[in-house]
Design an enzyme around this catalytic site. Structure first.
Site, PDB file in Angstrom:
ATOM      1  CB  ALA A  28      -0.858   0.122   1.304  1.00 46.42           C
ATOM      2  CE  LYS A  29       2.701   7.476  -3.313  1.00 47.11           C
ATOM      3  NZ  LYS A  29       2.377   8.516  -2.050  1.00 47.11           N
ATOM      4  CD1 TRP A  30       2.423   2.348   3.673  1.00 46.06           C
ATOM      5  CD2 TRP A  30       0.897   2.514   5.154  1.00 46.06           C
ATOM      6  NE1 TRP A  30       2.097   0.981   3.887  1.00 46.06           N
ATOM      7  CE2 TRP A  30       1.157   1.115   4.887  1.00 46.06           C
ATOM      8  CE3 TRP A  30      -0.342   3.031   5.948  1.00 46.06           C
ATOM      9  CZ2 TRP A  30       0.273   0.265   5.554  1.00 46.06           C
ATOM     10  CZ3 TRP A  30      -1.149   2.062   6.720  1.00 46.06           C
ATOM     11  CH2 TRP A  30      -0.872   0.681   6.355  1.00 46.06           C
TER      12      TRP A  30
END
Length: 358
Positions: A28-30
């Site tokens: 995931a791209k935080w």
């Protein structure tokens, strides 16, 4: 502190692509503060993306990291704060404050978490030249017994699962998916990873612009507004990706809309600090650079443009938008929040519950 990788370290970066590429590790791209943590026994340094120390702003993380990380290591990750099951970047930004008492209060009210996704050093061994696949395996092992506020970022090598994450995780405030080649060494400040972000469009009122900070009397960025349910024009972000020629042309195009008396503008109170509490106005104090010039040129709110954006953070665009076109067919008064897509909610705890997935 005596580690094989010493602070400061600039993190490895990513370049944008439109589709999820095959054959990689996906995460995931935080949406938080990128941070590299150096720990040597009781000594701990949290460094920002630019190398500036963040340690004093997150006292609760210092305690958690000392409890959850190996005694001697360097870990790359993201500092995040969750509110109501979603990432909240505004609460995170509130931490950049000069008063220790304010930081202590916020640390109790809205505690931060650290999501780890790469291991740069362990004991006396620097891991820059070790392939990502092996670094991930080592990171999973050393964080096996860690608990909140330290989390292992979920990862998978299944592109189908990554596509599901891309759709679902946005509801928890994440803004896309990362793709990392399995053989990738760690290269600070190099764009060798890939990011796939959501993109949508919205029609916004152009209510002002900031002059370019270095190139003379040309447009630096357009200031965008949307009307809320009460009919108040709220400042929601900016658009700034223009060529120098286009910046020069915009000055002439916008000249007929410049207000001789800025007091007539919906954002006329922007210079009053107290006015920012009730409404979203341009020119609020920059916590990272208190000396930054926030002045802008007021325009009559009569122009509408279409912009591309990735996602919203509360009532504003999280990142700078991309100008697409003018919309002379749109009535400025019709440019409200109701046109924006609302992702299906997804509880952040479910994302973090996937620690080590895949």
């Amino acid at each position: 502190m005596n580690l094989p990788v010493m602070p400061p370290v600039k993190p490895m970066l990513a370049k944008s692509v439109k589709r999820i590429p095959p054959g990689m590790q996906y995460e995931a791209k935080w949406d938080g503060f990128r941070a590299i943590v150096h720990r040597d026994g009781d000594e701990l340094v949290i460094g920002s993306r630019t190398g500036k120390p963040l340690t004093r702003y997150f006292p609760e993380l210092v305690t958690g990291l000392l409890a959850g990380l190996p005694p001697r290591c360097v870990v790359d990750g993201e500092i995040v704060i969750a509110q109501d099951g979603r990432l909240d970047f505004e609460r995170l930004s509130d931490r950049i404050h000069p008063a220790d008492s304010r930081i202590t209060l916020l640390a109790e009210r809205t505690p931060a978490s650290f999501v780890a996704f790469d291991l740069l050093a362990l004991e006396d061994l620097a891991l820059f030249d070790v392939p990502l696949e092996q670094r991930r395996r080592a990171l999973t092992e050393v964080l096996e017994g860690a608990g909140p506020p330290v989390h292992l970022a979920p990862a998978t090598t299944d592109p189908e699962r990554a596509r599901v994450w891309f759709e679902r995780f946005e509801g928890a405030g994440l803004d896309g998916v990362m793709a990392k080649p399995l053989t990738l060494p760690y290269r600070p400040d190099a764009r060798l990873m890939y990011k796939i972000k959501h993109e949508r469009t919205a029609d916004c009122v152009v209510a002002g612009y900031r002059p370019h900070k270095t190139a003379g009397p040309v447009v630096g960025s357009l200031l965008l507004g949307l009307y809320d349910a009460q009919g108040t024009l709220q400042h929601v972000g900016a658009s700034s990706a223009f060529t120098m020629r286009r910046r020069e042309e915009l000055v002439a195009e916008l000249a007929p809309y410049r207000l001789d008396d800025p007091a007539e503008h919906p954002w006329a109170a922007w210079e009053d600090p107290s006015a920012h509490a009730a409404n979203r106005l341009p020119g609020s104090q920059n916590r990272w650079n208190s000396g930054k010039d926030q002045s802008w040129v007021a325009l009559a709110p009569e122009l509408v443009c279409e912009v591309a954006y990735d996602h919203m953070q509360g009532t504003r665009f999280r990142h700078t938008t991309q100008f697409r076109r003018w919309r002379p067919d749109r009535d400025p008064a019709s440019c409200g929040y109701d046109q924006l897509d609302e992702p299906v909610r997804y509880d952040l705890s479910e994302v973090l519950g996937l620690d080590g997935a895949g």
